[in-house]
Design a protein around this motif. Structure first.
Motif, short mmCIF file in Angstrom:
data_model
loop_
_atom_site.label_atom_id
_atom_site.label_comp_id
_atom_site.label_asym_id
_atom_site.label_seq_id
_atom_site.Cartn_x
_atom_site.Cartn_y
_atom_site.Cartn_z
N UNK A 156 0.74 -1.26 -0.03
CA UNK A 156 0.07 0.11 -0.04
C UNK A 156 0.78 1.29 -0.02
N UNK A 157 1.80 1.17 0.96
CA UNK A 157 2.82 2.32 0.96
C UNK A 157 3.44 2.77 -0.31
N UNK A 158 3.90 1.56 -1.13
CA UNK A 158 4.71 1.74 -2.37
C UNK A 158 3.64 2.33 -3.42
N UNK A 159 2.64 1.86 -3.58
CA UNK A 159 1.34 2.25 -4.41
C UNK A 159 1.26 3.89 -4.12
N UNK A 160 1.11 4.02 -2.75
CA UNK A 160 0.82 5.63 -2.51
C UNK A 160 1.93 6.51 -2.78
N UNK A 161 3.19 5.93 -2.61
CA UNK A 161 4.53 6.71 -2.96
C UNK A 161 4.38 6.88 -4.44
N UNK A 162 4.17 5.94 -5.40
CA UNK A 162 4.04 6.23 -6.72
C UNK A 162 3.11 7.45 -6.94
N UNK A 163 1.89 7.10 -6.55
CA UNK A 163 1.00 8.10 -6.85
C UNK A 163 1.34 9.62 -6.45
N UNK A 164 1.97 9.74 -5.22
CA UNK A 164 2.72 10.93 -4.62
C UNK A 164 3.95 11.36 -5.45
N UNK B 110 7.38 15.36 3.10
CA UNK B 110 6.53 14.42 3.04
C UNK B 110 6.73 13.36 2.17
N UNK B 111 7.66 13.92 1.11
CA UNK B 111 7.89 12.89 0.05
C UNK B 111 8.95 11.93 0.78
N UNK B 112 9.90 12.26 1.44
CA UNK B 112 10.60 11.36 2.08
C UNK B 112 10.17 10.43 3.20
N UNK B 113 9.03 11.21 3.71
CA UNK B 113 8.38 10.25 4.96
C UNK B 113 7.58 9.02 4.28
N UNK C 1 13.49 14.00 7.01
CA UNK C 1 14.46 15.11 6.68
C UNK C 1 14.55 15.97 8.02
N UNK C 2 16.03 16.23 8.18
CA UNK C 2 16.21 16.82 9.80
C UNK C 2 16.51 18.58 9.25
#
Length: 338
Positions: free
Chosen positions: A146-154, A311-314, A320-321
């Protein structure tokens, strides 16, 4: 909210039913093993076994949380899991023996030895932890998908938004203004500026459906972008780049460097008297962008900046620091390993 509450209720009912069935199976097994009468105090025996199973489930769930927190290595998990199960069984056996023999004053005559009880407890407890491990594994797999698909969409959304930000009227207006002035003052630099602008846009357009890029590609594109900034701001800033060769093959979110540099110019004043000092460090483990702080009163809040990158790296489980000591503003970007 109602749907979530329904799922929780269903999960609780399944847990109660499953543990009850398992307790019944363990009761039947113990009766056969101990050769006792099945119907003698059946409800008391079932209740006692259910309490034991319930206590084991709670303890095993706590053990699973500890394993997930401190280790992912399979060998270490097996060793730590067996050690944890041994401790749980010893503690529970000690507690229940105390309750039976000392509190309820049940005679120990004819009762199995502590070693037999411990072996029985271990054979009862191991399947419980294995069941929790399987549930955790399948849920982790589903979450990863699910995270992988969300990451692709984002990532696709990020590319579209980034492209739109790069071709906004302000960016074009500033670039064309610089170009028009260079054409008359310095035609050679005007030609270089045009090529750099073209390569910058070409790189942005090449990012179509690429959620990640190599650091070396980002650095190469950054050189063209910094040339554009140099033509625009001239001697109003200093740019320093430190790079570790081994970092070239690491991956980051597309246009990370360009967006961070753009963020520096957007939020700070750059003049010849008070030049900006921008430093980019491509390290072994992190990518660092640092600048001296010279706050600008006219800050454009629109566009994509640090919050969106965070947000992208999360989405990839990376943090991100951001560090601000009043004099230096530092952003540390983690690499994303596939």
């Amino acid at each position: 909210m109602d749907q979530l509450k329904k799922v929780k209720v269903n999960t609780l009912l399944i847990f109660i039913f499953s543990t009850l069935i398992y307790a019944l199976c363990q009761l039947l097994f113990s009766i056969i093993l101990m050769k006792e009468d099945l119907w003698t105090n059946f409800h008391i025996q079932l209740s006692a076994h259910y309490i034991v199973i319930l206590a084991m489930c709670i303890a095993d769930y706590g053990l699973l949380l500890l394993l997930n927190k401190y280790t992912r290595n399979i060998l270490y998990r097996i060793i730590a899991g067996l050690t944890g199960l041994t401790i749980i069984c010893l503690v529970l056996l000690g507690a229940f023996n105390f309750m039976i023999y000392n509190v309820f004053n049940v005679s120990s005559v004819g009762m199995p030895s502590f070693l037999v009880k411990f072996a029985f407890a271990m054979t009862t407890n191991i399947p419980i932890l294995l069941a929790f491990e399987l549930i955790y594994y399948f849920r982790s797999e589903q979450k990863a998908i699910a995270d992988s698909e969300k990451a692709k969409r984002e990532a696709l959304l990020f590319q579209h938004e980034t492209l739109r930000a790069q071709i906004n009227p302000h960016f074009l207006f500033n670039s064309l203004n610089v170009l028009s002035s260079l054409i008359y003052v310095n035609p050679e630099n005007a030609n270089k500026f045009t090529k750099a602008l073209s390569k910058t846009y070409r790189y942005v357009l090449s990012l179509n459906q690429q959620p990640l890029v190599l650091v070396k590609d980002e650095v190469e594109a950054l050189h063209f972008y910094m040339f554009l900034m140099k033509m625009r701001f001239e001697n109003c800033f200093t740019f320093l780049l430190e790079k570790t060769q081994l970092a070239d093959k690491h991956r980051i979110i597309p246009l990370t460097l360009q967006l961070l540099i753009e963020n520096v110019f957007k939020h700070n004043i750059a003049t010849e008297d008070s030049p900006l000092v921008i430093k980019v460090i491509i390290g072994k483990d992190l990518l660092v962008v640092q600048n001296n702080i010279q706050p600008s009163n006219d800050i454009d809040k629109a566009g994509i900046g640090l919050k969106y990158l965070t947000r992208q790296y999360a989405l990839y489980g990376r943090d991100v620091v951001v560090e601000d000591n009043g004099q230096l503003f530092t952003v540390k970007i983690p690499y994303i390993e596939l």
